[in-house]
Each structure stands twice: as structure tokens, then as C-alpha cells.
Write an enzyme that holds these catalytic residues in place. Structure first.
Site, PDB file in Angstrom:
ATOM      1  N   ARG A 230       0.835  -1.211   0.000  1.00 37.75           N
ATOM      2  CA  ARG A 230       0.000   0.000   0.000  1.00 37.75           C
ATOM      3  C   ARG A 230       0.865   1.253   0.000  1.00 37.75           C
ATOM      4  NH1 ARG A 230      -4.670   0.954  -1.710  1.00 37.75           N
ATOM      5  NH2 ARG A 230      -5.102  -1.151  -0.965  1.00 37.75           N
TER       6      ARG A 230
ATOM      7  N   ASN B  93      -1.963  -3.437   8.801  1.00 34.95           N
ATOM      8  CA  ASN B  93      -2.890  -4.542   8.609  1.00 34.95           C
ATOM      9  C   ASN B  93      -3.221  -4.775   7.134  1.00 34.95           C
ATOM     10  OD1 ASN B  93      -4.613  -6.741   9.478  1.00 34.95           O
ATOM     11  ND2 ASN B  93      -4.390  -5.775  11.491  1.00 34.95           N
TER      12      ASN B  93
ATOM     13  N   HIS C 145      -5.183  -3.689   4.737  1.00 39.31           N
ATOM     14  CA  HIS C 145      -5.143  -2.620   3.727  1.00 39.31           C
ATOM     15  C   HIS C 145      -3.717  -2.199   3.434  1.00 39.31           C
ATOM     16  CE1 HIS C 145      -6.004   1.363   1.851  1.00 39.31           C
ATOM     17  NE2 HIS C 145      -6.931   0.623   1.285  1.00 39.31           N
ATOM     18  N   CYS C 146      -2.897  -2.162   4.463  1.00 39.08           N
ATOM     19  CA  CYS C 146      -1.509  -1.703   4.308  1.00 39.08           C
ATOM     20  C   CYS C 146      -0.662  -2.660   3.472  1.00 39.08           C
ATOM     21  CB  CYS C 146      -0.823  -1.578   5.664  1.00 39.08           C
ATOM     22  SG  CYS C 146      -1.723  -0.714   6.928  1.00 39.08           S
ATOM     23  N   ILE C 147      -1.047  -3.916   3.376  1.00 33.18           N
ATOM     24  CA  ILE C 147      -0.189  -4.886   2.676  1.00 33.18           C
ATOM     25  C   ILE C 147      -0.691  -5.168   1.257  1.00 33.18           C
ATOM     26  CG2 ILE C 147       0.529  -5.910   4.860  1.00 33.18           C
ATOM     27  CD1 ILE C 147      -1.195  -8.373   4.193  1.00 33.18           C
TER      28      ILE C 147
END
Ligand code: KQY
Length: 366
Positions: free
Chosen positions: A94, A353, A355-357
Site C-alpha cells: 500500500r 494490517n 489494507h496496508c499490505i
């Protein structure tokens, strides 16, 4: 070769679509560094694999991985997931991947932001970060998409767009002196408008307590539809997160979006508070200059940190007291998409989490 363009997406008629618009695929990067992920990143890899598999039921997934980990990653992931060699410093697609923009006529290009590991030498999470800095360009080469190089330090998790001209972010992150100290608030807004094809900014104040990204919006709030925002709010009014989230709610309810709509705010309960255990902290290799993982430290846990896939919402399971309620709210907010809960504590321990990955590639027609 994919070209680097001297113009801007807005000038060329491109905009960043919302995550809830149709995707052509999703990119992720394989976790490796033992000074961020406990037990040599093995538990984190299991969690990443479950996320990748859940998303791949909806859309094609590509996993970026180092040469050292290529065979292991290839053997763990199902054959339908494409695995390509790209060197990274950590595993947050992300934030290091491109933000894709489309022109609604079949054109798809990417914005490559400057990256300084969430704060550079003033509070950044590791040094060096030069491999991460090159990831977006490499992804765009593989996607065959032309590149815009944006003159702004920004991670993809620091912004959310509604795809209809509105950008949402936090002052804590985007106005932080460790990102773009030479730019004013107005100048930052203008770069965002030029590179995201947007015209209205909604500023929230702070993000989630103890979020090492300096308050990324993608851990606090997101657009569920045009004019609808999901916001993480703890039930406990004495939790310091409660006042931060209520301030965000007030700002959202007083705002209008780029099309002049008022914002409907739907709240998601916050998990926890969750903290790092002794055993978890001991499993991480302590290295000077890298974000420490200390027993008792509060984790920046939030159900808002989910991925909107074409046919599902892949969301983090974090606290048995609230997981089911989060699933029900997500089901009601996203008709036609099945909520899929994935055990995500191991991802949370690394500082972010689901969304970040992940990083969506929008359908070119958008
Ligand atoms: O919030 C995100 N978009 C990423 C979190 C990165 C944390 C690095 N340890």
C-alpha cells in the site's frame, strides 16, 4: 519500457478510482525482515498467504518477493497467485506501490510517490529504504503502465479517495515535518489534486493511537461508497482513541465532498486495546535504528484496515469480542461483497494490517 511522464494525471484527464470500483488485480509483497516480523517472519508469511488466497478468489493477485525467498513463497502460495522477484525493504505494498489512475477510456497509469520509510531520519521506521523507493516503478514496468513521479513524500495508506474528486487524510501524517517540511498545507493539497485528479480535501486531525505511520487514514477511516465513511471508534469513552475518533466524526459530519454531498458516518467498534505480549516481543530481532517491538506497547488495531476486493471484503480478525459485529457492519455496508475474516494479529504486530499490505490495480475502464 514504461515511460515516465512530465505532465500530471489531472492535466491528462486521469483520476484515482475509489477502492470500491472494479479491480483488475491486487499487488502484495512477501514479509521477510526478522527485525520487524517475529520468528523470522514465518507466522506473518502464513497470514499474508491467507490474505492473498482470500483476495485471489475475487481478482488476480501478484506477490513481490526477493530472490532468497522466491522458492519458499512459490511453494506456499497457490499456483493462481503470480509470484515475481522484486527487492523490497519490507512488505507494505500500500505504501511503497504505485497509486493507479485511470482515464475512463481504457488508459491506466501509476503515480510513484517519494518514500522515506514513514518519516526518514526524523522518526522513520528503518534505514535504508532505497529498495522500497524503487518498488512502484518496478510494479509499473511489469504492469506496462506509464509512470508519474510525484514531487511529494507520501505513502498510499496516508490517503483515501472516493473516486469522485474527494481526498481524505490526517493532518498528523501529511502535515508532519518528517514528510514534506518545505510545503504548506495548500501546496500539499494542490499536489494531491494534480496527481489524484481530485478537487476537495477532507482533513481529519489524528489517526489511531500509537500508529507508527504517524496516523495513516487507512487505519482510522475509509470511504465505503460516495458520501459514506466508515470510522473506527472504541466503545470505551475513557480510551484516548475515543476523543480522537469523535473529533474525526465531527469533522466528517461538518464536511461536504467534492460533489457537495454531506458525509454519512458509520462507526466500526475498535478492537482491544491490544498490546504486544512478552513472547511476541522476544521473537523479534532487536536491531538499532529499527522500530523496537516492546512487550506492553499498545498495538494500533482497527477493523477499518480491510481490503475491498471485487467480490469480498477481506478484513482482520483481531478481537473475539468484536469480530462478528465488525463482519455484520461490513456486510451491511458492502452489498454484494462477502466479508471474509482473516486472523491478522501477526500482520498487526508488524505495524499495519490488511489494507496496508495490499494495492489494487483498477480496471482500465474505470
Ligand atoms: O498503515 C499502513 N499503510 C502501513 C503500515 C506500515 C508499518 C510499517 N512497520
Amino acid at each position: 519500457m514504461s515511460a515516465t511522464l512530465a505532465s500530471t494525471p489531472a492535466a491528462d484527464g486521469y483520476r484515482m478510482p475509489a477502492e470500491f470500483e472494479e479491480h483488475a488485480g491486487c499487488w502484495m509483497a512477501w514479509p521477510e525482515r526478522p527485525d520487524n516480523w517475529r520468528l523470522g517472519a514465518k507466522p506473518a508469511r502464513e497470514a499474508y498467504a491467507v490474505v492473498a488466497e482470500a483476495i485471489s478468489a475475487s481478482e488476480p493477485v501478484t506477490m513481490a518477493v526477493s530472490d532468497e525467498q522466491f522458492e519458499d513463497c512459490r511453494s506456499v502460495l497457490p499456483g493462481a497467485i503470480r509470484v515475481v522477484e522484486i527487492a523490497t525493504d519490507d512488505a507494505w505494498m500500500r505504501d511503497v506501490g504505485p497509486s493507479f489512475v485511470t482515464d475512463g477510456r481504457g488508459g491506466r497509469r501509476g503515480v510513484d510517490w517519494r518514500f522515506n520509510a514513514w518519516g526518514g531520519l526524523q522518526g522513520g521506521l528503518y534505514f535504508p529504504w532505497d529498495r522500497d523507493e524503487r518498488v512502484a516503478q518496478k510494479v509499473l514496468e511489469i504492469e506496462g503502465a506509464a509512470r508519474y513521479r510525484a514531487p511529494l513524500v507520501l505513502e498510499g495508506g496516508a490517503i483515501h479517495v472516493d473516486g469522485q474528486g474527494t481526498v481524505m487524510s490526517t493532518e498528523q501524517c501529511l502535515l508532519n515535518r518528517n514528510r514534506n517540511p518545505e510545503l504548506s498545507r495548500e501546496e500539499i493539497e494542490q499536489v494531491l489534486f494534480d496527481y489524484l485528479g481530485a478537487e476537495k480535501m477532507i482533513w481529519l486531525d489524528q489517526g489511531v493511537v500509537n500508529d507508527e505511520t504517524d496516523g495513516h487514514i487507512d487505519n482510522l477511516a475509509c470511504f465505503a461508497a460516495p458520501g459514506v465513511v466508515l470510522l473506527s471508534v472504541p466503545e470505551d469513552e475513557s480510551d484516548p482513541q475515543h476523543a480522537i475518533s469523535r473529533d474525526a466524526q465531527d469533522r466528517l459530519e461538518q464536511a461536504t465532498d467534492a460533489r457537495g454531498r454531506s458525509i454519512e458516518v458509520i462507526t466500526l467498534p475498535s478492537p482491544g486495546p491490544l498490546t504486544i505480549t512478552e513472547q511476541e516481543a522476544e521473537g523479534v530481532d532487536a536491531v538499532q535504528g529499527t522500530q523496537p517491538r516492546r512487550a506492553g506497547d499498545r498495538l494500533a488495531a482497527s477493523y477499518v484496515n480491510f481490503y475491498i476486493a471485487n467480490r469480498s471484503i477481506v478484513f482482520p480478525l483481531l478481537d473475539a469480542r468484536y469480530d462478528q459485529r465488525a463482519a455484520e457492519i461490513l456486510r451491511a455496508c458492502f452489498p454484494g461483497r462477502e466479508p471474509i475474516g482473516v486472523p491478522a494479529r501477526e500482520i498487526l504486530l508488524g505495524g499495519g494490517n490488511i489494507h496496508c499490505i495490499t494495492q489494487q490495480v483498477p480496471g482500465a475502464a474505470g
